[in-house]
Scaffold this active site. Sequence first.
Site, short mmCIF file in Angstrom:
data_model
loop_
_atom_site.label_atom_id
_atom_site.label_comp_id
_atom_site.label_asym_id
_atom_site.label_seq_id
_atom_site.Cartn_x
_atom_site.Cartn_y
_atom_site.Cartn_z
N TYR A 26 0.82 -1.22 0.00
CA TYR A 26 0.00 0.00 0.00
C TYR A 26 0.85 1.27 0.00
O TYR A 26 0.43 2.30 -0.50
CB TYR A 26 -1.01 -0.02 1.16
CG TYR A 26 -2.12 -0.99 0.86
CD1 TYR A 26 -2.12 -2.28 1.39
CD2 TYR A 26 -3.13 -0.66 -0.05
CE1 TYR A 26 -3.10 -3.19 1.07
CE2 TYR A 26 -4.12 -1.57 -0.38
CZ TYR A 26 -4.11 -2.84 0.17
OH TYR A 26 -5.07 -3.75 -0.18
N GLN B 189 -14.86 2.51 -6.53
CA GLN B 189 -14.16 1.38 -5.90
C GLN B 189 -12.68 1.74 -5.71
O GLN B 189 -11.93 0.98 -5.12
CB GLN B 189 -14.28 0.13 -6.77
CG GLN B 189 -15.72 -0.32 -6.99
CD GLN B 189 -15.81 -1.38 -8.05
OE1 GLN B 189 -15.70 -2.59 -7.78
NE2 GLN B 189 -16.03 -0.97 -9.27
N ASN B 190 -12.30 2.90 -6.24
CA ASN B 190 -10.90 3.30 -6.23
C ASN B 190 -10.51 3.88 -4.88
O ASN B 190 -11.34 4.51 -4.21
CB ASN B 190 -10.60 4.32 -7.34
CG ASN B 190 -10.89 3.73 -8.71
OD1 ASN B 190 -10.96 2.51 -8.87
ND2 ASN B 190 -11.12 4.59 -9.69
N GLY C 181 -14.68 2.01 -16.11
CA GLY C 181 -13.41 1.57 -15.51
C GLY C 181 -13.54 0.43 -14.54
O GLY C 181 -12.67 0.25 -13.68
N THR C 182 -14.60 -0.37 -14.67
CA THR C 182 -14.74 -1.49 -13.73
C THR C 182 -15.15 -2.77 -14.46
O THR C 182 -15.98 -2.77 -15.34
CB THR C 182 -15.76 -1.19 -12.62
OG1 THR C 182 -15.87 -2.34 -11.76
CG2 THR C 182 -17.12 -0.80 -13.15
N SER C 183 -14.50 -3.87 -14.02
CA SER C 183 -14.80 -5.17 -14.63
C SER C 183 -16.07 -5.77 -14.02
O SER C 183 -16.51 -6.85 -14.41
CB SER C 183 -13.62 -6.12 -14.39
OG SER C 183 -13.43 -6.29 -12.97
N HIS D 146 -14.17 1.02 -1.23
CA HIS D 146 -13.07 0.14 -0.81
C HIS D 146 -11.97 0.87 -0.07
O HIS D 146 -10.84 0.39 0.02
CB HIS D 146 -12.51 -0.60 -2.04
CG HIS D 146 -13.52 -1.54 -2.63
ND1 HIS D 146 -13.46 -1.98 -3.93
CD2 HIS D 146 -14.64 -2.10 -2.10
CE1 HIS D 146 -14.48 -2.80 -4.17
NE2 HIS D 146 -15.22 -2.87 -3.08
N ASP E 23 -7.74 5.85 -4.79
CA ASP E 23 -7.04 7.12 -5.06
C ASP E 23 -8.04 8.26 -4.87
O ASP E 23 -9.24 8.03 -4.75
CB ASP E 23 -6.45 7.11 -6.49
CG ASP E 23 -7.53 7.03 -7.59
OD1 ASP E 23 -7.51 6.07 -8.39
OD2 ASP E 23 -8.40 7.92 -7.63
N ARG F 83 1.30 1.87 -3.62
CA ARG F 83 0.06 2.36 -4.24
C ARG F 83 -0.22 3.79 -3.78
O ARG F 83 -0.71 4.62 -4.55
CB ARG F 83 -1.11 1.43 -3.90
CG ARG F 83 -0.96 0.06 -4.54
CD ARG F 83 -2.16 -0.79 -4.34
NE ARG F 83 -3.32 -0.21 -5.01
CZ ARG F 83 -4.57 -0.58 -4.74
NH1 ARG F 83 -4.81 -1.51 -3.82
NH2 ARG F 83 -5.59 -0.04 -5.38
N1 APR Z 1 -10.75 3.52 -19.55
C1 APR Z 1 -11.86 2.87 -19.08
N2 APR Z 1 -11.84 1.59 -18.64
C2 APR Z 1 -10.66 0.95 -18.68
C3 APR Z 1 -9.47 1.55 -19.15
C4 APR Z 1 -9.54 2.89 -19.60
N3 APR Z 1 -8.46 3.53 -20.07
N4 APR Z 1 -8.47 0.63 -19.05
C5 APR Z 1 -9.03 -0.49 -18.54
N5 APR Z 1 -10.34 -0.31 -18.33
C6 APR Z 1 -11.33 -1.24 -17.78
C7 APR Z 1 -11.02 -2.71 -18.01
O1 APR Z 1 -11.51 -3.13 -19.26
C8 APR Z 1 -11.81 -3.34 -16.86
O2 APR Z 1 -13.18 -3.53 -17.22
O3 APR Z 1 -11.32 -1.06 -16.38
C9 APR Z 1 -11.73 -2.29 -15.75
C10 APR Z 1 -10.72 -2.63 -14.67
O4 APR Z 1 -11.20 -3.75 -13.98
P1 APR Z 1 -10.45 -4.21 -12.65
O5 APR Z 1 -8.99 -4.19 -12.89
O6 APR Z 1 -11.12 -5.48 -12.20
O7 APR Z 1 -10.74 -3.04 -11.61
P2 APR Z 1 -12.03 -2.84 -10.72
O8 APR Z 1 -13.28 -3.26 -11.44
O9 APR Z 1 -11.99 -1.45 -10.20
O10 APR Z 1 -11.78 -3.85 -9.48
C11 APR Z 1 -12.76 -3.82 -8.48
O11 APR Z 1 -11.40 -5.35 -7.19
O12 APR Z 1 -9.38 -6.03 -6.37
C12 APR Z 1 -10.53 -5.34 -6.07
O13 APR Z 1 -10.66 -3.70 -4.43
C13 APR Z 1 -10.24 -3.92 -5.72
O14 APR Z 1 -11.67 -2.01 -6.06
C14 APR Z 1 -11.07 -3.13 -6.72
C15 APR Z 1 -12.11 -4.13 -7.16
#
Ligand code: APR
Length: 234
Positions: free
Chosen positions: A54, A87-88, A170-172, A105, A90, A57
Amino acid sequence: MKKKLVVFSGAGISAESGLSTFRDNNGLWENYNISEVATPQAWAANPKLVLDFYNLRRKNAFEAQPNTAHIAIAELEKHLAVSVVTQNIDDLHERAGSTDVIHLHGEVKKVRSTGTNELFDYGSKPLFLGSVCPNGFQLRPHVVWFGEEVPNLEIANKTIRKADYLLITGTSLNVYPAAGLIHMTKESSIKYLVDPNSDLRKPSIKNLSILKAKATIGVPKVANQIIKDLKVNA
Ligand code: APR
């Protein structure tokens, strides 16, 4: 009464600010083992490794700058009531100017006493074993580890239910309970998803428009579309 926009963001919105995502190629979870750095068991077993993870990060988050996606979201506050549910950990949404940011988070700029749970603003400094709160308890990152409660879930739930517009970017949508929030919006709300890998993200929610684009391209586009929509329906 201003219409309500809720933004649900993840690591991808900060990717173009230089911060790693978790599950993309070369993401954090490709380079670190979650069970060694992001669980209460990891903290008990090897607190120094967790603190080092951390600290890196925190340093990266402080060196990063908000990008045009964070800024476009902040600027929408001129037109709508905007809440960001992120979920970020930052603070790029805040530094871009967003005034209502709900962190699901945790926040890397804050630390927590392991004895009293009191929070402290800690800035960009590294945290070490022996960094203690005024009552002498070890300080830990104010981050929600896997398996821990999500303290802001209820307020996030109440907020997202009020959304007239929902922007997901920006989230999976891999991690629950956070990802489940997008299903709490009104069916009638207008929803957008911005993600360059959107072919992998097809949440089954009504009134959803998907933009296969990076946040810095797609989010300003969605912002302009919402502003146009507001004018037409004014
Ligand atoms: N612009 C928009 N989306 C993007 C970009 C970009 N430039 N680059 C990547 N992505 C997308 C990816 O396609 C993916 O869908 O951002 C997403 C990132 O997914 P993760 O890495 O799984 O991040 P996140 O969804 O925030 O993870 C959720 O998991 O590990 C835990 O606590 C952690 O808060 C986090 C949570």
